[in-house]
Write an enzyme that holds these catalytic residues in place. Structure first.
Site, PDB file in Angstrom:
ATOM      1  N   ASP A 106      13.047  -2.225  -5.673  1.00 61.75           N
ATOM      2  CA  ASP A 106      11.588  -2.425  -5.573  1.00 61.75           C
ATOM      3  C   ASP A 106      11.176  -3.857  -5.941  1.00 61.75           C
ATOM      4  OD1 ASP A 106      12.305   0.310  -5.933  1.00 61.75           O
ATOM      5  OD2 ASP A 106      10.264   0.810  -6.545  1.00 61.75           O
TER       6      ASP A 106
ATOM      7  N   HIS B 261      13.455   2.905  -6.608  1.00 64.46           N
ATOM      8  CA  HIS B 261      12.380   3.884  -6.819  1.00 64.46           C
ATOM      9  C   HIS B 261      12.010   4.152  -8.276  1.00 64.46           C
ATOM     10  CE1 HIS B 261       9.753   7.052  -5.433  1.00 64.46           C
ATOM     11  NE2 HIS B 261      10.545   8.054  -5.667  1.00 64.46           N
TER      12      HIS B 261
ATOM     13  N   ASP C  35       9.560  -0.345  -1.126  1.00 66.93           N
ATOM     14  CA  ASP C  35       8.528  -0.647  -2.120  1.00 66.93           C
ATOM     15  C   ASP C  35       8.350  -2.155  -2.304  1.00 66.93           C
ATOM     16  OD1 ASP C  35       8.133   2.043  -2.276  1.00 66.93           O
ATOM     17  OD2 ASP C  35       8.358   2.188  -4.455  1.00 66.93           O
TER      18      ASP C  35
ATOM     19  N   ASN D  33       8.565   4.713  -0.504  1.00 69.70           N
ATOM     20  CA  ASN D  33       7.409   5.617  -0.496  1.00 69.70           C
ATOM     21  C   ASN D  33       6.086   4.847  -0.534  1.00 69.70           C
ATOM     22  OD1 ASN D  33       8.263   5.031  -3.243  1.00 69.70           O
ATOM     23  ND2 ASN D  33       6.616   6.385  -3.892  1.00 69.70           N
ATOM     24  N   HIS D  34       6.129   3.562  -0.877  1.00 69.57           N
ATOM     25  CA  HIS D  34       4.893   2.773  -0.881  1.00 69.57           C
ATOM     26  C   HIS D  34       4.592   2.105   0.456  1.00 69.57           C
ATOM     27  CE1 HIS D  34       3.070   2.949  -4.878  1.00 69.57           C
ATOM     28  NE2 HIS D  34       4.276   3.314  -5.259  1.00 69.57           N
TER      29      HIS D  34
ATOM     30  N   ARG E  15       7.429  13.793 -10.193  1.00 69.25           N
ATOM     31  CA  ARG E  15       6.371  13.081  -9.479  1.00 69.25           C
ATOM     32  C   ARG E  15       5.442  14.018  -8.714  1.00 69.25           C
ATOM     33  NH1 ARG E  15       8.338   7.558  -8.490  1.00 69.25           N
ATOM     34  NH2 ARG E  15      10.544   7.479  -9.007  1.00 69.25           N
TER      35      ARG E  15
ATOM     36  N   HIS F 169      15.746   4.565  -0.361  1.00 72.34           N
ATOM     37  CA  HIS F 169      14.831   4.223  -1.449  1.00 72.34           C
ATOM     38  C   HIS F 169      14.804   5.277  -2.559  1.00 72.34           C
ATOM     39  CE1 HIS F 169      11.480   2.428  -3.532  1.00 72.34           C
ATOM     40  NE2 HIS F 169      10.907   3.626  -3.580  1.00 72.34           N
TER      41      HIS F 169
ATOM     42  N   ASP G 222       2.168  -2.986  -2.958  1.00 72.65           N
ATOM     43  CA  ASP G 222       1.419  -2.211  -3.958  1.00 72.65           C
ATOM     44  C   ASP G 222       1.729  -2.667  -5.381  1.00 72.65           C
ATOM     45  OD1 ASP G 222      -0.061  -0.634  -2.262  1.00 72.65           O
ATOM     46  OD2 ASP G 222       1.361   1.040  -2.263  1.00 72.65           O
ATOM     47  N   ARG G 223       0.738  -2.425  -6.230  1.00 76.68           N
ATOM     48  CA  ARG G 223       0.805  -2.744  -7.661  1.00 76.68           C
ATOM     49  C   ARG G 223       0.688  -4.236  -7.945  1.00 76.68           C
ATOM     50  NH1 ARG G 223       0.973   1.484 -10.935  1.00 76.68           N
ATOM     51  NH2 ARG G 223       1.885   3.380 -10.082  1.00 76.68           N
TER      52      ARG G 223
ATOM     53  N   HIS H  13       7.501  -4.699  -5.185  1.00 81.22           N
ATOM     54  CA  HIS H  13       6.115  -4.368  -5.541  1.00 81.22           C
ATOM     55  C   HIS H  13       5.170  -5.555  -5.706  1.00 81.22           C
ATOM     56  CE1 HIS H  13       5.913  -0.072  -5.689  1.00 81.22           C
ATOM     57  NE2 HIS H  13       6.972   0.046  -6.453  1.00 81.22           N
TER      58      HIS H  13
HETATM   59 MN   LIG Z   1       9.256   4.107  -4.953  1.00 81.21          MN
END
Ligand SMILES: [Mn+2]
Length: 517
Positions: free
Chosen positions: A231, A416, A260, A292-293, A389, A341, A263-264, A233
């Site tokens: 990730d 992840h 990923d 997943n992002h 999650r 991921h 995001d964030r 991010h």
């Molecule tokens: Mn993830």
């Protein structure tokens, strides 16, 4: 007292907690949250009917992205005390994080009804209400309109680049090494790439990605190595640091970024345009997998959609969404190492052939192999469990063993999950996690890592690195309600103020836990 910023004196914290830069709140590390979860769990063993403990543990789960557990705890708190308003807040936030907006709205309605003068509650209610209405509108128009690509409505050729733009431009419509170097420098100074160039990259990368299979298979020769990153991010400065430490991508320095990307972090656009640029420059030696992002629901909540709208337009976000749907889902190296991921599957018997056949050009479904590849996590105990999650599952070492055996593989590499050391080896070496966003969200205090895998032995070799200083403004595009939830960390802050020997039976903490919002 807890609805205010703590005073300077109050922020004298135990050594494991650092005062946050520029503000008087705390930085909680991953470890602090894990400890909080541990303490609250112990307290619940002694007193299983305490709604506040459940509510507080729910918050710690929210902060560690265990939204499934967070929802379960908030629900439990409300079962114990249905008048516990904070429980409704927590349940609403958990549902929001899980994309269950209607369920969240119901809880915000309850809060607003009971506390009509609570401004924060009203804002969260309004934000949630807006999303629910927007979703309903999207569903309504989706049915009468056949899906048209944004690409068809763009006239990129005729977009003009204004004379005063002195930033990087593609050369004859092509990404070159010179362009990449200029673009990375340009982004470093927090300048914006011209929208024409951004569109050129997006349209071209969509074409390249759409020609790839859902399972990409590559062969490393004896002398070759690949670098696998987890990730990123939106932590652009940390991405540049990876290239500084490990060399720029090239035909002889191949990379695989394991999802990923966005995001964030507040520089998701810079990260993704850089990665897409390298994909265009070295299509066979630079690999990207979907996380997943790279999905609409996540982008709406965790910042990327807001960032693209702030820096460009809603239309450009639509195009990003189309491109993300073409990102491959898994990659197999020398028929021995499988990279994805999230992780393995909710059911036994999934084969590589099943992965090749996944029709991936869509938003991921709620269950099944495509969902699992993006969302699942390993667990230490055998078998499978409900996901912390709230999406997909957790799989044990026996699941990994059977999958590898059936598919004649050696091990899997996945990302992840944030890890203190940047990587983790579990399931007797058969399941490797790699995470490349150091000091995740500017608060987790974790290292980042990347993996070297050589064709000669396919043994993972780990390289760790720490965060670059001054990667400013984390998460500034996150939804207000998810961002704002961070302020609720005061209830945990107060836990730490009691000192390391705190027992949760002390009444003062129960009071701290009671504050609204
Ligand atoms: Mn993830």
């Amino acid at each position: 007292r807890l609805n205010q910023e703590p005073s300077r004196e109050q922020t004298t914290a135990p050594p494991s907690v650092n005062p946050r830069r520029h503000t008087c709140t705390y930085i909680f590390t991953q470890k602090d949250y894990e400890n909080a979860i541990k303490y609250y769990s112990e307290a619940l063993d002694l007193n299983p009917s305490n709604a506040i403990y459940y509510s507080n543990r729910s918050l710690a789960y929210l902060r560690t992205e265990c939204y499934g557990y967070a929802l379960a705890d908030a629900t439990k708190a409300l079962e114990i005390d249905k008048n516990y308003i904070k429980g409704y807040y927590r349940r609403a936030t958990s549902n929001m994080a899980l994309g269950k907006f209607k369920a969240a709205l119901k809880d915000y309605e309850t809060v607003v009804r009971v506390r009509p003068n609570d401004k924060d509650a009203r804002m969260k209610y309004q934000e949630c209400n807006k999303i629910v209405k927007q979703k309903a509108f999207e569903r309504a128009i989706a049915s009468d309109e056949t899906k048209k690509s944004v690409v068809d409505s763009l006239d990129i050729e005729n977009m003009t680049i204004e004379d005063d733009y002195v930033g990087p431009k593609l050369e004859d419509g092509k990404v070159t090494l010179k362009f990449m170097q200029e673009m990375m420098e340009w982004f470093k100074d927090q300048k914006k790439l011209h929208r024409k160039c951004a569109y050129q990259i997006l349209v071209q990368v969509k074409d390249v990605l759409s020609k790839l299979p859902s399972l990409v298979e590559i062969t490393l020769k004896e002398t070759e190595k690949i670098t696998i990153c987890g990730d990123t991010h939106g932590q652009y400065y940390d991405l540049l640091n990876i290239f500084k430490l490990n060399g720029l991508p090239s035909e002889t320095n191949p990379y695989l970024f394991n999802g990923d990307f966005v995001d964030r972090g507040s520089f998701s656009l810079e990260v993704i345009l850089t990665l897409f640029g390298f994909k265009l420059l070295y299509p066979d030696d630079f690999h990207l997998l979907r996380g997943n992002h790279e999905t609409d629901n996540m982008n709406q909540m965790y910042g990327f959609e807001g960032e693209v709208k702030a820096k460009y337009t809603a239309q450009m976000f639509q195009l990003f969404s189309e491109v993300f749907q073409w990102l491959p889902l898994a990659q197999c190296i020398n028929n021995k190492v499988l990279v994805m991921h999230g992780g393995l599957f909710s059911e036994d018997g999934v084969t590589l052939e099943d992965l090749r056949k996944i029709d991936r050009n869509r938003q991921p479904p709620d269950s099944g192999p495509m969902c699992d590849l993006l969302w699942s996590d390993p667990q230490p105990q055998n078998g499978r469990s409900i996901s912390k999650r709230g999406v997909s599952c957790q799989f044990g070492p026996d699941v990994t063993e059977r999958f590898l055996e059936q598919n004649k593989l050696d091990f899997i590499v996945r990302s992840h999950e944030v890890k203190a050391e940047g990587y983790e080896v579990t399931h007797s070496g058969k399941c490797v996690t790699v995470f490349s966003a150091p000091n995740y969200c500017d608060q987790m205090g974790n290292k980042g890592a990347y993996i070297h895998l050589r064709g000669s032995d396919l043994k993972p070799e780990f390289h760790q690195f720490t965060a670059v200083q001054g990667s400013v403004h984390p998460q500034q595009y996150m939804l207000y309600m998810l961002h704002k939830e961070a302020f609720n960390d005061y209830s945990l802050a107060s836990l730490w103020q009691q000192g390391a020997n705190t027992t949760l039976r002390s009444t003062s903490i129960i009071c701290f836990g009671c504050h609204d919002n």
